[in-house]
Design a protein around this motif. Structure first.
Motif, PDB file in Angstrom:
ATOM      1  N   LEU A 139       0.937  -1.218   0.055  1.00  0.00           N
ATOM      2  CA  LEU A 139       0.083  -0.135  -0.034  1.00  0.00           C
ATOM      3  C   LEU A 139       0.930   1.397   0.154  1.00  0.00           C
ATOM      4  N   LYS A 140       0.429   2.165  -0.849  1.00  0.00           N
ATOM      5  CA  LYS A 140       0.967   3.697  -0.777  1.00  0.00           C
ATOM      6  C   LYS A 140      -0.083   4.622  -0.644  1.00  0.00           C
TER       7      LYS A 140
ATOM      8  N   ASP B  10      -4.082   5.051  -1.948  1.00  0.00           N
ATOM      9  CA  ASP B  10      -4.805   3.533  -2.269  1.00  0.00           C
ATOM     10  C   ASP B  10      -6.026   3.350  -1.443  1.00  0.00           C
TER      11      ASP B  10
ATOM     12  N   ILE C 187      -2.248   4.270   3.537  1.00  0.00           N
ATOM     13  CA  ILE C 187      -3.024   4.822   2.724  1.00  0.00           C
ATOM     14  C   ILE C 187      -2.758   6.510   2.497  1.00  0.00           C
TER      15      ILE C 187
ATOM     16  N   GLY D 212      -5.937   8.385   0.371  1.00  0.00           N
ATOM     17  CA  GLY D 212      -6.477   7.061   0.359  1.00  0.00           C
ATOM     18  C   GLY D 212      -7.665   6.751   1.315  1.00  0.00           C
TER      19      GLY D 212
ATOM     20  N   LYS E 246     -10.623   0.012  -7.491  1.00  0.00           N
ATOM     21  CA  LYS E 246      -9.206   0.606  -7.340  1.00  0.00           C
ATOM     22  C   LYS E 246      -8.606  -0.130  -5.988  1.00  0.00           C
TER      23      LYS E 246
ATOM     24  N   GLN F 200      -6.782  -2.180  -3.601  1.00  0.00           N
ATOM     25  CA  GLN F 200      -5.046  -2.539  -3.708  1.00  0.00           C
ATOM     26  C   GLN F 200      -4.766  -3.730  -2.791  1.00  0.00           C
TER      27      GLN F 200
ATOM     28  N   GLN G 113      -6.736  -5.095  -7.737  1.00  0.00           N
ATOM     29  CA  GLN G 113      -5.880  -4.668  -8.875  1.00  0.00           C
ATOM     30  C   GLN G 113      -4.651  -5.349  -9.130  1.00  0.00           C
TER      31      GLN G 113
ATOM     32  N   GLY H 160      -2.300  -6.187  -6.264  1.00  0.00           N
ATOM     33  CA  GLY H 160      -2.792  -6.170  -5.166  1.00  0.00           C
ATOM     34  C   GLY H 160      -2.575  -7.445  -4.145  1.00  0.00           C
TER      35      GLY H 160
END
Ligand code: SAM
Length: 193
Positions: free
Chosen positions: A18-19, A22, A42, A46, A95, A97, A132, A135
């Motif tokens: 995770l970034k 996300d 996130i 996020g 989206k 992740q 994703q 993911g």
């Protein structure tokens, strides 16, 4: 100890996944430790969606997020995680992740309220449909309680059959510990070629 403990490794996998920006799911938020951790990963842009069927769990998670000033980064549902598709806005679901499950019962609470094989495998399937490429879903499998072995077997049977062309599936745990030590199942969605 050089070998990572199970919970430590679960968090490391999520950290690598995770970034900022996300979308992530905590399918069984309990006391909110994972929801807080995901909310930190996130970032400001996020979002985390967290589920638990127990009122106390939602309250504990909400308090933990508030104490850390991160309540705006997560939406909490007092619902079963099999409501994921019905509750997460489509544009966020598409989206997705990462997701984490902690199977079993809420520590310090009613030990008879546990995750079930049917709901767990159904929700993992839903998540894999939306996840994703690259993911990751991490399940921390506790199985020492009544019904735990059944859930463990159903889950392993399900994940062992996931097509290796589409998913990498890992099992990680210590095999010389007493009292049904927890282990991790991690499922990575492969990139399309
Ligand atoms: N991750 C949590 C933490 O950091 O404290 C611990 C989770 S605990 C092992 C498992 C949780 O799953 C319990 O709080 C239980 O109420 C919840 N649970 C059981 N069935 C569920 C379901 N169908 N959907 C969502 N949560 C469920």
């Amino acid at each position: 100890m050089k070998l990572k403990r199970v919970l430590q490794y679960a968090h490391e996998l999520m950290r690598e996944t995770l970034k900022d920006g996300d979308i992530a799911i905590d399918a069984t938020c309990g006391n909110g430790h994972d929801t807080l951790f995901l909310s930190q990963l996130i970032g400001k842009t996020g979002h985390v969606y967290a589920y638990d069927i127990q009122e106390q769990a939602i309250k504990n998670t909400s308090e933990r997020l508030n104490e850390n000033n991160l309540h705006t980064r997560a939406t909490l549902f007092q619902e079963s995680h099999d409501m994921i598709e019905a509750t997460i806005p489509r544009e966020h679901l598409e989206k997705l992740q990462g997701a984490i499950f902690n199977l079993g019962y809420l520590p310090g609470s009613d030990k008879s309220i546990v995750t079930t094989p049917e709901q767990t495998t159904e929700s993992v399937q839903t998540i894999l449909n939306f996840l994703q490429p690259s993911g990751l879903v991490v399940l921390v499998v506790y199985y020492g309680h009544p019904g735990g072995e059944k859930e463990k077997h159903a889950l392993l049977q399900y994940v062992e059959r996931l097509d290796q062309k589409s998913f990498n599936v890992l099992q990680y745990g210590f095999i010389n510990q007493k009292n049904s030590p927890p282990f991790i199942v991690a499922i990575e969605k492969k990139k399309a070629h």
